[in-house]
Design a protein around this motif. Structure first.
Motif, PDB file in Angstrom:
ATOM      1  N   UNK A   1      34.197 -56.170 -21.563  1.00 31.77           N
ATOM      2  CA  UNK A   1      35.376 -55.838 -22.354  1.00 31.77           C
ATOM      3  C   UNK A   1      36.150 -57.131 -22.594  1.00 31.77           C
ATOM      4  N   UNK A   2      37.061 -57.082 -23.562  1.00 29.81           N
ATOM      5  CA  UNK A   2      37.781 -58.301 -23.894  1.00 29.81           C
ATOM      6  C   UNK A   2      39.229 -58.027 -24.247  1.00 29.81           C
ATOM      7  N   UNK A   3      40.085 -58.997 -23.939  1.00 31.32           N
ATOM      8  CA  UNK A   3      41.512 -58.835 -24.196  1.00 31.32           C
ATOM      9  C   UNK A   3      42.206 -60.191 -24.132  1.00 31.32           C
ATOM     10  N   UNK A   4      43.541 -60.161 -24.201  1.00 31.99           N
ATOM     11  CA  UNK A   4      44.339 -61.355 -23.944  1.00 31.99           C
ATOM     12  C   UNK A   4      45.304 -61.017 -22.801  1.00 31.99           C
ATOM     13  N   UNK A   5      46.200 -61.928 -22.471  1.00 31.28           N
ATOM     14  CA  UNK A   5      47.032 -61.781 -21.276  1.00 31.28           C
ATOM     15  C   UNK A   5      47.735 -60.434 -21.118  1.00 31.28           C
ATOM     16  N   UNK A   6      48.353 -59.946 -22.191  1.00 27.76           N
ATOM     17  CA  UNK A   6      49.074 -58.675 -22.097  1.00 27.76           C
ATOM     18  C   UNK A   6      48.147 -57.526 -21.766  1.00 27.76           C
TER      19      UNK A   6
END
Ligand SMILES: Cc1ncc(C[n+]2csc(CCOP(=O)(O)OP(=O)(O)O)c2C)c(N)n1
Ligand code: SF4
Lengths: 580, 287
Positions: free
Chosen positions: A272-277
């Motif tokens: 899975x992938x995301x950014x800091x938030x």
């Protein structure tokens, strides 16, 4: 001496087609056998705002977007006025002379102006406002003495066979720009080694991560859209059927990671992938993956924080968020890939490590690495797949020791559907069979044994993971230290310093966790002068190094203005430190 | 019909004597036996709560995750291996409170999973605070002056959010409960079985006796399970008369059936990695 490298900046407003023009130029250069590096500095607005993209191309490997541009393509008056006066002597500015006014008094001496009468040149082809970009592209390729066939082939591939009218119109205006340049201006003395038979793919870090995942047999990808990780979701969704990957956009990042854990538990290689938030929302589940010993790969691509921060700007400010994510002590591996090519291999490696050690592996990228484009030379899809220990049916139904105490802490896992190996994977702590030892059933001895078992994985992982190496001469005047995306600019800095008579070497930390404390301590305690270079406010890697080795790095170059490092900035600081 | 003992384990359920969740455990075991599903082919996923301890008390694959997040784990497993029979079990706090978001989205997606909620209208494991289904006015440790807000109506919500099978059962009517679970598992698509499962320790209001005085079976009443409007009307009945049974069932293509990534079958059984030819093709897109 003829130039063998060129830096082109395209500046305008969001919606002006900057990214596609930049990408087209990057591909024309790549199809001409050049190496390319491009960075797009944009904002979180779909239209308006200031946007510019810088492409650097040359016949040797390129490590950054470079500093001052040789050419500016200004797409509106604001950008012409903003960037024009800063253009260095010897550079040139292309602009739409129907709309934009620039004269010699606005620019430095010896800055050449290339006014393009866009209306006249594009009138035959219908006057789409983005035609000005294509005219400029045509003119630029002439000034750079590039082969126009490559422009034609890029336009054809960009618009596809279906849109013959659009393809013809674009080729027409590009040709008009090319011809106009040819009859009005001299080409510059730019003669890199062109090679029209070798074309390298031009990839962003996120595209490399996606390809690396596909190569490693990723079968499940989930995400909630968040810059700068979103383009992984886009690639995955577009290739879902072709590559046999189930791709699911979820309602939030909490469900994203939990779902990825479900997929990993059921036996799929899952990412899975995301950014800091979004990573903040995932944190509780990071520990869930660890205690249930479920392999998952999590990509977090950093942007400016805190909170929504700088949604479209780069930063390396999440090191401690990632290291500190989730309650309790638990095993995890954190890798910070350093280049686009490394994004490919680090992702493939992450899947193997996740399954070999049955734990969450976190890949830390940042907007700069995830989104800049770079030519890559060496992508091999045969990455080698190691699924770790999978139990075979033993007929021992109901007594399968899913969490058997083993020397290295890794126990064979069974996958739902396998005969005779049922078990429950629990977020409450448990014994070897998975039976709970929490609350009323707490068993201190088993608790200690199961904690020790899980944590032993880290000792073995540390032994397996290659320690960092010092790049460059061991007795250099200065040692540059960084992690993740700063690799390229630090490498370029070391080269520039060498040309200026200063020897530099370079330590890039790729495995953030487990941390190679002994190797790092050895390298740094032999360094003459150390400069820590990080894209954050507090020098997070330097703090980690101090925590793990006791070595305090005094000199730091820290940047948190949202922009990536430019080679000149690092060189200047490194010269100061080296001479101090 | 299989022997129910196939689904038993040595671990004894740790619920308080009289807890409604015992009947749910038994109901799941009976349903699996009736449907002749092997323990290996079942995955029971739960969150956190007394009720969420259930996977540990039955023989099957189990995943006992974190509070409120059972549905995402379950759907992740289902999406990569649609051959598994995936059951989610948990409490009203777990599913209708902290995890409500996931529940709502899972229904509109129509994953083929069965969701069994042990609805005791209280937070049991944390010793008796108000839950999203605690009735207005009820006193609890966190609402000593009585709950101010309205409770969630899970049946109505499921009906309007696209659940393709919606039923209610009662732990005091074990055979009927087992039947509801069986129908839920058999149903292709998302099925909700909301079980009125008394917490004998912390909910002194919604007791077995309280329910017995009010409960009636929809099937004894000529309810048409194919009619959404009728089902919605019935879902509002509470207080004086409480219906149990199937409110609504309908056929709709499941999420898994339309997922492009599953065109070649369950991804867990596909070979890993990609061929050099496909790799070349993928790279060419970037040249
Ligand atoms: C993130 C998080 N918040 C709070 C808790 C504490 N907690 C555990 S169970 C629970 C509520 C249980 O209620 P319910 O889901 O209705 O299950 P029951 O115990 O009544 O069966 C809470 C609040 C937790 N485990 N995790
Ligand atoms: S506290 Fe309530 S819900 Fe929990 S086991 Fe006891 S009776 Fe059941």
């Amino acid at each position: 001496m003829p130039k063998t490298e060129v830096v082109v900046r395209i500046a305008g407003a969001a919606g002006d087609g900057i990214a596609s023009t930049g990408e087209s130029f990057a591909r024309v250069a790549s199809r001409s056998g050049l190496h390319v590096f491009a960075y797009n500095s944009y904002q979180s607005v779909i239209r308006g705002g200031f946007v510019w993209l810088q492409v650097r191309a040359g016949d040797k490997k390129i490590y950054s977007q470079g500093d001052e541009p040789d050419f500016l393509i200004a797409l509106n008056q604001d950008e012409a006025s903003r960037h024009g006066p800063a253009m260095p002597s010897g550079s040139g500015i292309f602009y739409n002379s129907d709309k934009i006014k620039i004269d010699n008094s606005m620019v430095k001496e010896r800055v050449k102006l290339y006014p393009l009468p866009i209306k006249d040149l594009s009138v035959k082809y219908g006057q789409n406002p983005v035609m000005q970009n294509t005219v400029a592209l045509g003119a630029l390729t002439k000034i750079l003495m590039m082969n126009f066939d490559m422009v034609v082939s890029v336009i054809k591939d960009t618009f596809g066979d279906k849109n013959k009218a659009i393809v013809d119109a674009n080729i027409g205006v590009a040709q008009a720009g090319y011809d106009y340049a040819s009859s009005h201006w001299e080409s510059i003395n730019f003669s890199p080694k062109y090679d029209y038979d070798s074309r390298r793919p031009v990839l962003t870090g996120n595209q490399a991560i996606s390809l690396g995942a596909a190569a490693a047999g990723c079968k499940f990808y989930s995400a909630y859209p968040m810059t700068p990780a979103t383009s992984i979701l886009h690639w995955m969704a577009a290739h879902s059927e072709k590559c046999g990957i189930v791709v699911k956009q979820m309602e939030d990042e909490i469900s994203v990671l939990n779902m990825t854990i479900g997929a990993g538990f059921a036996g799929a290689r899952a990412m899975c992938g995301t950014s800091g938030g979004g990573f903040a929302l995932m944190t509780e589940a990071v520990g869930l993956a660890a205690i249930t010993e479920t392999p998952v790969v999590i990509v977090t691509s950093q942007r400016g924080g805190p909170s929504t921060g700088l949604p479209t700007k780069t930063e390396q400010g999440d090191l401690f968020q990632v290291l500190g994510a989730s309650q309790g002590d638990y095993p995890k591996i954190v890798i910070a890939p350093s280049t686009v090519e490394d994004c490919f291999y680090a992702t493939a490696e992450a899947f193997n490590l996740a399954e070999r050690y049955q734990l969450p592996v976190i890949l830390m990228s940042d907007l700069y690495l995830s989104e800049h484009m770079e030519t890559v030379s060496n992508i091999n899809f045969n990455v080698g797949i190691d699924r770790g220990l999978i139990a075979t049916s033993n007929g021992n139904d109901g007594h399968f020791k899913r969490y058997a105490f083993t020397e290295n802490g890794v126990s064979p896992r069974s996958l739902p559907g396998m005969e005779g190996l049922t078990h429950v994977a629990a977020s409450d702590d448990h014994d070897e069979t998975g039976a709970l030892i929490s609350d009323a059933l707490t068993n201190e001895e088993t608790r200690v044994r199961i904690m020790d078992k899980r944590m032993r994985k880290m000792q073995y992982a540390l032994k397996e993971l290659p320690p960092p190496k010092l790049l460059g001469p061991p007795d250099a005047d200065i040692t540059l230290v960084g992690w993740g995306s700063t690799y390229s600019v630090l490498r370029e800095t070391a080269d520039v310093l060498a040309k200026n008579g200063v020897t530099a070497n370079h330590l890039q930390i790729r495995y953030i966790w487990p941390f190679h404390d002994e190797a790092v301590e050895k390298i740094l305690s032999n360094a003459k002068r150390i400069l820590d270079v990080e894209g954050n406010y507090s020098g997070q890697l330097a703090k980690l190094i101090r925590m793990e080795t006791g070595i305090k790095i005094e000199r730091k170059l820290l940047k948190y203005d949202g922009e990536p490092f430019y080679p000149n900035q690092v060189v200047k600081k490194a010269m100061e430190v080296a001479k101090a | 019909m299989r022997d129910v003992s196939m689904y038993k384990v040595e671990t004894k359920a740790t619920w308080c004597p009289g807890c409604g969740d015992f009947a749910v455990l038994r109901g799941i075991q009976m349903a699996l036996a009736a449907l002749e599903i092997n323990p290996n082919d079942v995955l029971v996923v739960s969150g956190i709560g007394c009720s969420s301890n259930l996977p540990g008390f039955l023989k099957s694959y189990g995943f006992h995750g974190i509070h409120g997040r059972a549905i995402p784990v379950a759907t992740g497993a289902k999406l990569v291996n649609p051959d598994l029979n995936v059951i989610v079990a948990g409490g009203d706090g777990d599913g209708y409170g902290i995890g409500l978001n996931h529940w709502v989205h899972a229904m509109r997606r129509n994953f083929d999973i069965t969701y069994i909620v042990m609805n005791n209208q209280i937070y049991g494991l944390t010793t008796g605070q108000a839950s999203p289904t605690t009735e207005k006015g009820q006193r609890s440790k966190s609402t000593p002056a009585g709950v101010i807000e309205l409770p969630i109506n899970p049946i109505s919500m499921a009906l309007v959010t696209g659940s393709t099978f919606v039923a209610r059962a009662f732990s005091g009517d074990a055979d009927h409960l087992a039947k509801m679970v069986e129908l839920g598992i058999k149903h292709k698509g998302f099925s909700l079985v909301d079980v009125l499962s008394p917490c004998v320790t912390y909910n002194k209001h919604n007791t077995y006796q309280w329910f017995r005085e009010r409960i009636y079976r929809l099937e004894d009443n000529g309810h048409n399970t194919k009619n959404l409007d009728d089902a919605i009307k019935k879902s509002y009945e509470w207080d004086a008369k409480i219906p149990i049974g199937v409110f609504y069932e309908t056929d709709r293509t499941t999420y898994e059936d339309e997922e492009p990534g599953l065109k070649r079958g369950p991804v867990v059984s596909q070979p890993l990695g990609i061929s050099q030819e496909l790799g070349k093709e993928l790279l060419e897109e970037f040249e």
